[in-house]
Design an enzyme around this catalytic site. Sequence first.
Site, mmCIF file in Angstrom:
data_model
loop_
_atom_site.group_PDB
_atom_site.id
_atom_site.type_symbol
_atom_site.label_atom_id
_atom_site.label_comp_id
_atom_site.label_asym_id
_atom_site.label_seq_id
_atom_site.Cartn_x
_atom_site.Cartn_y
_atom_site.Cartn_z
ATOM 1 N N HIS A 17 97.160 11.897 -55.783
ATOM 2 C CA HIS A 17 97.846 12.687 -54.741
ATOM 3 C C HIS A 17 98.158 11.761 -53.566
ATOM 4 C CE1 HIS A 17 96.824 16.695 -56.581
ATOM 5 N NE2 HIS A 17 95.982 15.880 -57.207
ATOM 6 N N HIS A 56 104.039 13.148 -53.465
ATOM 7 C CA HIS A 56 103.516 13.334 -54.814
ATOM 8 C C HIS A 56 103.845 14.716 -55.345
ATOM 9 C CE1 HIS A 56 100.255 15.064 -52.344
ATOM 10 N NE2 HIS A 56 99.998 15.829 -53.394
ATOM 11 N N ASP A 114 102.336 17.824 -57.455
ATOM 12 C CA ASP A 114 101.140 18.477 -58.001
ATOM 13 C C ASP A 114 101.470 19.008 -59.387
ATOM 14 O OD1 ASP A 114 99.645 18.162 -55.696
ATOM 15 O OD2 ASP A 114 99.450 20.306 -55.277
ATOM 16 N N HIS A 123 96.318 21.123 -61.458
ATOM 17 C CA HIS A 123 95.553 20.799 -60.247
ATOM 18 C C HIS A 123 94.669 21.978 -59.836
ATOM 19 C CE1 HIS A 123 94.521 19.011 -56.472
ATOM 20 N NE2 HIS A 123 95.417 19.621 -55.735
ATOM 21 N N GLU A 181 104.581 17.384 -52.306
ATOM 22 C CA GLU A 181 103.895 17.327 -51.016
ATOM 23 C C GLU A 181 104.011 15.913 -50.448
ATOM 24 O OE1 GLU A 181 100.499 20.683 -52.088
ATOM 25 O OE2 GLU A 181 100.162 18.610 -52.675
HETATM 26 ZN ZN LIG Z 1 98.846 20.414 -53.639
#
Ligand SMILES: [Zn+2]
Length: 206
Positions: free
Chosen positions: A46, A50, A52, A56, A169
């Site tokens: 992360h 990145h 997800d 996750h 994110e």
């Molecule tokens: Zn996340």
Amino acid sequence: MIYDISPSLGPDVAVWPGDTPLARRLACDLARGDRTTLSSLNATSHLGAHADAPSHFDLHGRPIDEQPLHLYLGTCRVIHVSVPAGGRVMPEMLEGALGAARVLLATGTYPDSTRFNRDFAGLSPDLVDDLHRRGVRLIGIDTPSVDPFDDDEHVAHHRCAAHDIAILEGLCLQDVPEGNYELIALPLKLVGFDASPVRAVLRTLI
Ligand SMILES: [Zn+2]
């Protein structure tokens, strides 16, 4: 024109408190007389900008290598929202048509990728539901998480998982004007991983 919306990945790039920071180890180095420069890296998956994976937060969710690539390629809308520090982006903060199945939200609440501030903004679960209704398949944000730091329930992550919405994110969106762009942000094919760094860029539409 290309906007680079990824932070630099240097030794000073901030990671989630307790997570593994980026480290580079030189196995060989031209500067010290070796025939090549050759290095390895160690870091959280992360890291910086990145993606997800559903795995996750969902035991049965797909790992990042099984995510459909079309989610991370194609028309997206960049929207600047006014949200208080530590708050959540609400549906009423987004006005107008999207014209895209991908939405990137610039909150301005995580301004320095080398300094982890805990009062960044996240998404309200209602917003995730609303974007799903509007045909959105990917949501990106300029903070380390789609949930605020103190949310141990991770409600926005779970709403995204429920709708099979992909998550980006750690984007850098402060210099990108609102509008529609082509997003290119492919995750690495890391087998079984819960996330992957991406080199996220936006191309202006012709
Ligand atoms: Zn996340």
